[in-house]
Design an enzyme around this catalytic site. Structure first.
Site, PDB file in Angstrom:
ATOM      1  N   GLU A 195       1.010   3.875   1.847  1.00 46.78           N
ATOM      2  CA  GLU A 195       1.536   4.266   3.158  1.00 46.78           C
ATOM      3  C   GLU A 195       2.701   3.377   3.582  1.00 46.78           C
ATOM      4  O   GLU A 195       3.719   3.872   4.082  1.00 46.78           O
ATOM      5  CB  GLU A 195       0.444   4.164   4.234  1.00 46.78           C
ATOM      6  CG  GLU A 195      -0.799   4.982   3.962  1.00 46.78           C
ATOM      7  CD  GLU A 195      -1.909   4.198   3.281  1.00 46.78           C
ATOM      8  OE1 GLU A 195      -3.073   4.373   3.689  1.00 46.78           O
ATOM      9  OE2 GLU A 195      -1.627   3.438   2.339  1.00 46.78           O
ATOM     10  N   CYS A 251      -6.129   1.788   5.896  1.00 42.33           N
ATOM     11  CA  CYS A 251      -6.723   0.525   6.338  1.00 42.33           C
ATOM     12  C   CYS A 251      -6.113   0.148   7.694  1.00 42.33           C
ATOM     13  O   CYS A 251      -5.146   0.783   8.148  1.00 42.33           O
ATOM     14  CB  CYS A 251      -6.451  -0.566   5.299  1.00 42.33           C
ATOM     15  SG  CYS A 251      -4.728  -1.118   5.246  1.00 42.33           S
ATOM     16  N   HIS A 301       0.860  -1.186   0.000  1.00 42.04           N
ATOM     17  CA  HIS A 301       0.000   0.000   0.000  1.00 42.04           C
ATOM     18  C   HIS A 301       0.896   1.234   0.000  1.00 42.04           C
ATOM     19  O   HIS A 301       2.048   1.188   0.466  1.00 42.04           O
ATOM     20  CB  HIS A 301      -0.883   0.022   1.239  1.00 42.04           C
ATOM     21  CG  HIS A 301      -1.936  -1.027   1.245  1.00 42.04           C
ATOM     22  ND1 HIS A 301      -3.022  -0.974   2.093  1.00 42.04           N
ATOM     23  CD2 HIS A 301      -2.090  -2.166   0.514  1.00 42.04           C
ATOM     24  CE1 HIS A 301      -3.796  -2.018   1.886  1.00 42.04           C
ATOM     25  NE2 HIS A 301      -3.246  -2.767   0.933  1.00 42.04           N
ATOM     26  N   CYS A 331      -2.261  -0.402   7.551  1.00 41.23           N
ATOM     27  CA  CYS A 331      -1.491   0.831   7.415  1.00 41.23           C
ATOM     28  C   CYS A 331      -1.559   1.674   8.685  1.00 41.23           C
ATOM     29  O   CYS A 331      -0.571   2.289   9.087  1.00 41.23           O
ATOM     30  CB  CYS A 331      -1.973   1.611   6.203  1.00 41.23           C
ATOM     31  SG  CYS A 331      -1.580   0.788   4.640  1.00 41.23           S
TER      32      CYS A 331
END
Length: 149
Positions: A55, A83, A53, A86
Site C-alpha cells: 500500500e 496494518c 508495504h 498503511c
C-alpha cells in the site's frame, strides 16, 4: 463510472511478492478517472525497509506520478486488511475507497487492532469494502507461511 474489480491485479502483485520471498500482499491504486495510478507488492526484504508495504509503495508511486501528496477520489485495492501504518497512510492520502480481501486479526488496522479509521483523531475515513477475493488472498498467505515452517 462502472464498478470494475482490480483485485485480480492486486492478487498478481501478491503472487509476484511471494516469488521474491516477500509476504504476499499486493495493491492497486486507481485514480478518480478510473485509470491505474500504481500497483505494487510488498518489498520490505528487498528494499530493507520496514515501511515498504504494498500500500505504501503504491501510494508513493501514485503521489509522485501526480505531483501531489493527496489522492482524492482514488480507490485502493489490497489483498490483505491494511496494518495501522498503511491505514494511516491511506487516511493521509485522502483515498476515497479501500477495497481489501482477507482480514488480518493479528496485524490489521482497519477492522482489527488499532482500527485507525475509528479513532477520533483520524482526519479522513475512506469508504471500506472488505472480503473481495478474501479466500484466494487468505490461501496465498497460508501457503506462503506453510512453505516457510
Amino acid at each position: 463510472m462502472d464498478f470494475a474489480s482490480h483485485m485480480p491485479a492486486a492478487l498478481e502483485e501478491a503472487r509476484a511478492a511471494a516469488r521474491r520471498g516477500e509476504v504476499p500482499v499486493g495493491a492497486v491504486l486507481i485514480g478518480a478517472d478510473g485509470q491505474v495510478l500504481a500497483q505494487a507488492g510488498n518489498r520490505t526484504r528487498e528494499m530493507r525497509d520496514p515501511t515498504a508495504h504494498a500500500e505504501i509503495l503504491a501510494i508513493r508511486a501514485a503521489c509522485a506520478a501526480l505531483g501531489s501528496e493527496r489522492l482524492p477520489g482514488a480507490r485502493l485495492w489490497v489483498t490483505l486488511e491494511p496494518c495501522p501504518m498503511c491505514a494511516a497512510a491511506i487516511s493521509a492520502a485522502r483515498i476515497a475507497v479501500l477495497y481489501y480481501g482477507a482480514e488480518d486479526p493479528r496485524m490489521g488496522g482497519v477492522h482489527h487492532g488499532a482500527r485507525v479509521f475509528d479513532h477520533p483523531q483520524c482526519h479522513h475515513r475512506p469508504e471500506i469494502v472488505d472480503g473481495i477475493s478474501a479466500e484466494e488472498s487468505r490461501r496465498l498467505l497460508q501457503e506462503f507461511f506453510r512453505e516457510r515452517r
